[in-house]
Design a protein around this motif. Structure first.
Motif, PDB file in Angstrom:
ATOM      1  N   PHE A 190      -1.104   7.838  -5.276  1.00 16.40           N
ATOM      2  CA  PHE A 190      -0.402   8.639  -6.272  1.00 16.40           C
ATOM      3  C   PHE A 190       0.083   9.832  -5.545  1.00 16.40           C
ATOM      4  CE2 PHE A 190      -0.393  11.790  -9.611  1.00 16.40           C
ATOM      5  CZ  PHE A 190       0.667  11.373 -10.299  1.00 16.40           C
ATOM      6  N   ASP A 191       1.369  10.200  -6.011  1.00 18.72           N
ATOM      7  CA  ASP A 191       1.973  11.528  -5.680  1.00 18.72           C
ATOM      8  C   ASP A 191       2.285  11.595  -4.139  1.00 18.72           C
ATOM      9  OD1 ASP A 191       3.229  13.611  -6.897  1.00 18.72           O
ATOM     10  OD2 ASP A 191       1.451  14.917  -6.351  1.00 18.72           O
ATOM     11  N   GLN A 192       2.308  10.663  -3.322  1.00 17.60           N
ATOM     12  CA  GLN A 192       2.288  10.646  -2.031  1.00 17.60           C
ATOM     13  C   GLN A 192       3.971  10.598  -1.561  1.00 17.60           C
ATOM     14  OE1 GLN A 192       0.266   7.591   0.577  1.00 17.60           O
ATOM     15  NE2 GLN A 192       1.631   7.844   2.256  1.00 17.60           N
ATOM     16  N   GLY A 204      -0.697   1.635  -4.838  1.00 18.15           N
ATOM     17  CA  GLY A 204      -0.433   0.456  -4.366  1.00 18.15           C
ATOM     18  C   GLY A 204       0.328   0.161  -2.994  1.00 18.15           C
ATOM     19  N   THR A 205       0.848  -0.882  -2.835  1.00 17.15           N
ATOM     20  CA  THR A 205       1.349  -1.321  -1.550  1.00 17.15           C
ATOM     21  C   THR A 205       2.838  -1.258  -1.503  1.00 17.15           C
ATOM     22  OG1 THR A 205      -0.257  -2.892  -1.140  1.00 17.15           O
ATOM     23  CG2 THR A 205       1.610  -3.072   0.455  1.00 17.15           C
ATOM     24  N   PHE A 206       3.357  -0.177  -0.508  1.00 14.10           N
ATOM     25  CA  PHE A 206       4.785   0.000  -0.395  1.00 14.10           C
ATOM     26  C   PHE A 206       5.530  -0.920   0.122  1.00 14.10           C
ATOM     27  CE2 PHE A 206       8.176   2.253   2.207  1.00 14.10           C
ATOM     28  CZ  PHE A 206       8.876   3.117   1.405  1.00 14.10           C
ATOM     29  N   TYR A 207       6.661  -1.449  -0.218  1.00 11.75           N
ATOM     30  CA  TYR A 207       7.453  -2.265   0.319  1.00 11.75           C
ATOM     31  C   TYR A 207       8.995  -1.968   0.202  1.00 11.75           C
ATOM     32  CZ  TYR A 207       3.698  -5.615   0.042  1.00 11.75           C
ATOM     33  OH  TYR A 207       2.530  -6.292   0.058  1.00 11.75           O
ATOM     34  N   ARG A 208       9.588  -1.883   1.514  1.00 16.33           N
ATOM     35  CA  ARG A 208      10.776  -1.584   1.577  1.00 16.33           C
ATOM     36  C   ARG A 208      12.246  -2.475   1.156  1.00 16.33           C
ATOM     37  NH1 ARG A 208      12.440   0.977   7.015  1.00 16.33           N
ATOM     38  NH2 ARG A 208      14.414   1.459   5.844  1.00 16.33           N
ATOM     39  N   LYS A 209      11.938  -3.806   0.924  1.00 18.59           N
ATOM     40  CA  LYS A 209      12.510  -4.811   0.527  1.00 18.59           C
ATOM     41  C   LYS A 209      12.110  -5.468  -0.551  1.00 18.59           C
ATOM     42  CE  LYS A 209      11.512  -6.991   4.790  1.00 18.59           C
ATOM     43  NZ  LYS A 209      12.174  -7.728   5.928  1.00 18.59           N
ATOM     44  N   PRO A 210      12.952  -6.306  -1.267  1.00 16.52           N
ATOM     45  CA  PRO A 210      12.386  -6.944  -2.520  1.00 16.52           C
ATOM     46  C   PRO A 210      11.713  -8.242  -2.107  1.00 16.52           C
ATOM     47  CG  PRO A 210      14.903  -7.088  -2.367  1.00 16.52           C
ATOM     48  CD  PRO A 210      14.343  -6.062  -1.290  1.00 16.52           C
ATOM     49  N   ILE A 260      14.843  17.203  -1.286  1.00 13.95           N
ATOM     50  CA  ILE A 260      13.987  16.714  -2.332  1.00 13.95           C
ATOM     51  C   ILE A 260      13.148  15.790  -1.868  1.00 13.95           C
ATOM     52  CG2 ILE A 260      14.078  15.636  -4.774  1.00 13.95           C
ATOM     53  CD1 ILE A 260      16.763  16.887  -4.674  1.00 13.95           C
ATOM     54  N   THR A 261      11.815  15.767  -2.170  1.00 10.43           N
ATOM     55  CA  THR A 261      10.838  14.783  -1.851  1.00 10.43           C
ATOM     56  C   THR A 261      10.516  13.787  -2.922  1.00 10.43           C
ATOM     57  OG1 THR A 261       9.545  16.338  -0.355  1.00 10.43           O
ATOM     58  CG2 THR A 261       8.486  14.302  -1.254  1.00 10.43           C
ATOM     59  N   ILE A 262      10.803  12.637  -2.923  1.00  9.84           N
ATOM     60  CA  ILE A 262      10.590  11.469  -3.779  1.00  9.84           C
ATOM     61  C   ILE A 262       9.157  10.919  -3.407  1.00  9.84           C
ATOM     62  CG2 ILE A 262      11.090   9.314  -4.669  1.00  9.84           C
ATOM     63  CD1 ILE A 262      13.979   9.917  -4.051  1.00  9.84           C
ATOM     64  N   LYS A 263       8.349  11.119  -4.581  1.00  9.68           N
ATOM     65  CA  LYS A 263       6.974  10.739  -4.429  1.00  9.68           C
ATOM     66  C   LYS A 263       6.520   9.358  -5.197  1.00  9.68           C
ATOM     67  CE  LYS A 263       5.614  15.585  -3.892  1.00  9.68           C
ATOM     68  NZ  LYS A 263       4.771  16.720  -4.251  1.00  9.68           N
ATOM     69  N   SER A 264       5.343   8.765  -4.597  1.00  2.12           N
ATOM     70  CA  SER A 264       4.934   7.531  -5.349  1.00  2.12           C
ATOM     71  C   SER A 264       4.170   8.044  -6.641  1.00  2.12           C
ATOM     72  CB  SER A 264       3.811   7.061  -4.583  1.00  2.12           C
ATOM     73  OG  SER A 264       3.354   5.940  -5.098  1.00  2.12           O
ATOM     74  N   PRO A 265       5.041   7.125  -7.767  1.00  2.00           N
ATOM     75  CA  PRO A 265       4.344   7.285  -9.292  1.00  2.00           C
ATOM     76  C   PRO A 265       3.098   6.576  -9.399  1.00  2.00           C
ATOM     77  CG  PRO A 265       6.002   5.884  -9.099  1.00  2.00           C
ATOM     78  CD  PRO A 265       5.957   6.406  -7.957  1.00  2.00           C
ATOM     79  N   GLU A 273       3.528  -2.626  -4.986  1.00  2.00           N
ATOM     80  CA  GLU A 273       2.735  -3.432  -5.614  1.00  2.00           C
ATOM     81  C   GLU A 273       1.508  -2.710  -6.170  1.00  2.00           C
ATOM     82  OE1 GLU A 273       0.371  -7.637  -4.660  1.00  2.00           O
ATOM     83  OE2 GLU A 273       1.492  -6.502  -3.196  1.00  2.00           O
ATOM     84  N   ALA A 274       1.350  -2.885  -7.250  1.00  2.00           N
ATOM     85  CA  ALA A 274       0.009  -2.623  -7.917  1.00  2.00           C
ATOM     86  C   ALA A 274      -0.588  -3.692  -8.721  1.00  2.00           C
ATOM     87  CB  ALA A 274       0.002  -1.422  -8.404  1.00  2.00           C
ATOM     88  N   MET A 275      -1.783  -4.275  -8.391  1.00  2.00           N
ATOM     89  CA  MET A 275      -2.434  -5.404  -9.141  1.00  2.00           C
ATOM     90  C   MET A 275      -1.608  -6.669  -9.434  1.00  2.00           C
ATOM     91  SD  MET A 275      -4.642  -2.993 -11.680  1.00  2.00           S
ATOM     92  CE  MET A 275      -5.376  -4.326 -12.337  1.00  2.00           C
ATOM     93  N   LYS A 276      -0.822  -6.880  -8.373  1.00  2.23           N
ATOM     94  CA  LYS A 276       0.031  -8.124  -8.316  1.00  2.23           C
ATOM     95  C   LYS A 276       1.269  -7.986  -9.075  1.00  2.23           C
ATOM     96  CE  LYS A 276      -2.834 -10.604  -5.658  1.00  2.23           C
ATOM     97  NZ  LYS A 276      -2.764 -10.747  -4.374  1.00  2.23           N
ATOM     98  N   LEU A 277       1.431  -6.842  -9.544  1.00  2.00           N
ATOM     99  CA  LEU A 277       2.842  -6.426 -10.154  1.00  2.00           C
ATOM    100  C   LEU A 277       3.452  -5.635  -9.411  1.00  2.00           C
ATOM    101  CD1 LEU A 277       1.345  -5.313 -13.815  1.00  2.00           C
ATOM    102  CD2 LEU A 277       2.725  -7.395 -13.073  1.00  2.00           C
ATOM    103  N   PHE A 278       4.853  -6.215  -9.156  1.00  2.00           N
ATOM    104  CA  PHE A 278       6.020  -5.247  -8.442  1.00  2.00           C
ATOM    105  C   PHE A 278       6.677  -4.175  -8.968  1.00  2.00           C
ATOM    106  CE2 PHE A 278       4.656  -9.163  -6.028  1.00  2.00           C
ATOM    107  CZ  PHE A 278       4.470  -8.469  -4.594  1.00  2.00           C
ATOM    108  N   ASN A 279       6.297  -3.081  -9.069  1.00  2.48           N
ATOM    109  CA  ASN A 279       7.284  -1.904  -9.683  1.00  2.48           C
ATOM    110  C   ASN A 279       8.361  -1.411  -8.978  1.00  2.48           C
ATOM    111  OD1 ASN A 279       5.015  -1.682 -11.906  1.00  2.48           O
ATOM    112  ND2 ASN A 279       3.976  -1.649  -9.982  1.00  2.48           N
ATOM    113  N   GLU A 280       9.716  -1.544  -9.455  1.00  2.00           N
ATOM    114  CA  GLU A 280      10.606  -0.840  -8.852  1.00  2.00           C
ATOM    115  C   GLU A 280      10.768   0.534  -8.826  1.00  2.00           C
ATOM    116  OE1 GLU A 280      14.212  -2.838 -10.275  1.00  2.00           O
ATOM    117  OE2 GLU A 280      13.952  -4.457  -9.010  1.00  2.00           O
TER     118      GLU A 280
END
Length: 161
Positions: A151-153, A92-98, A84-89, A122-129
């Motif tokens: 989006f959808d990557q 933004g910038t992808f971070y593997r740790k908080p 199963i592929t989990i895609k970016s909703p 991170e999108a527009m200075k908001l960190f989305n889990e």
């Protein structure tokens, strides 16, 4: 506006699928048009102090259609079809740790459950889990830490068994 900024703008517009973008800043006017064939046409106009106009057309860039993927990639696609592929909703910038001093959310081989946080975007200075919508085991992480994502990557491959 320098050449590097213009090239980045052309690439961005070509990847978004927008038909036409016009940008005017001070004495610079840029129009970028994309066609159905996947080509990009750019017109760059700069007003000179003596009101002379310089028209400069950037070279047309061919953007390869997605259907032109190499044949060698077909066996790899079959191999990954059971995952199963989990895609970016979001973009933004992808971070593997908080945070820089915290451990990674998941590693290859980690077992995950539905609702587990896999990464932060991170999108527009908001960190989305980004939470998992499936349970399983992380088989592959497809994006490097601190990389931009679209989006959808695809981000992760998960073995649901």
């Amino acid at each position: 506006m320098d050449l590097k900024e213009i090239q980045n703008l052309i690439k961005f517009v070509a990847n978004t699928g927008v038909a036409e973008v016009k940008l005017e800043t001070g004495d610079v006017k840029i129009t970028i048009r994309t066609t159905l064939e996947g080509t990009t046409e750019t017109t760059y106009v700069q007003q000179m102090p003596a009101q002379n106009v310089l028209h400069q057309a950037a070279p047309v860039q061919q953007i390869a259609p997605a259907a032109a993927a190499p044949v060698a990639a077909a066996p790899a696609a079959d191999e990954n079809s059971k995952y199963i592929t989990i895609k970016s909703p979001i973009i933004g910038t992808f971070y593997r740790k908080p945070s820089p001093d915290k451990p990674m959310f998941v590693e290859v081989g980690s077992s995950i459950a539905k609702g587990d946080v896999l990464c932060v975007i991170e999108a527009m200075k908001l960190f989305n889990e980004i939470e998992s919508e499936v349970s399983g085991k992380i088989v592959k992480i497809l994006v490097d830490d601190s990389s931009p994502v679209e989006f959808d990557q695809p981000l992760f491959l998960v073995d649901p068994s």
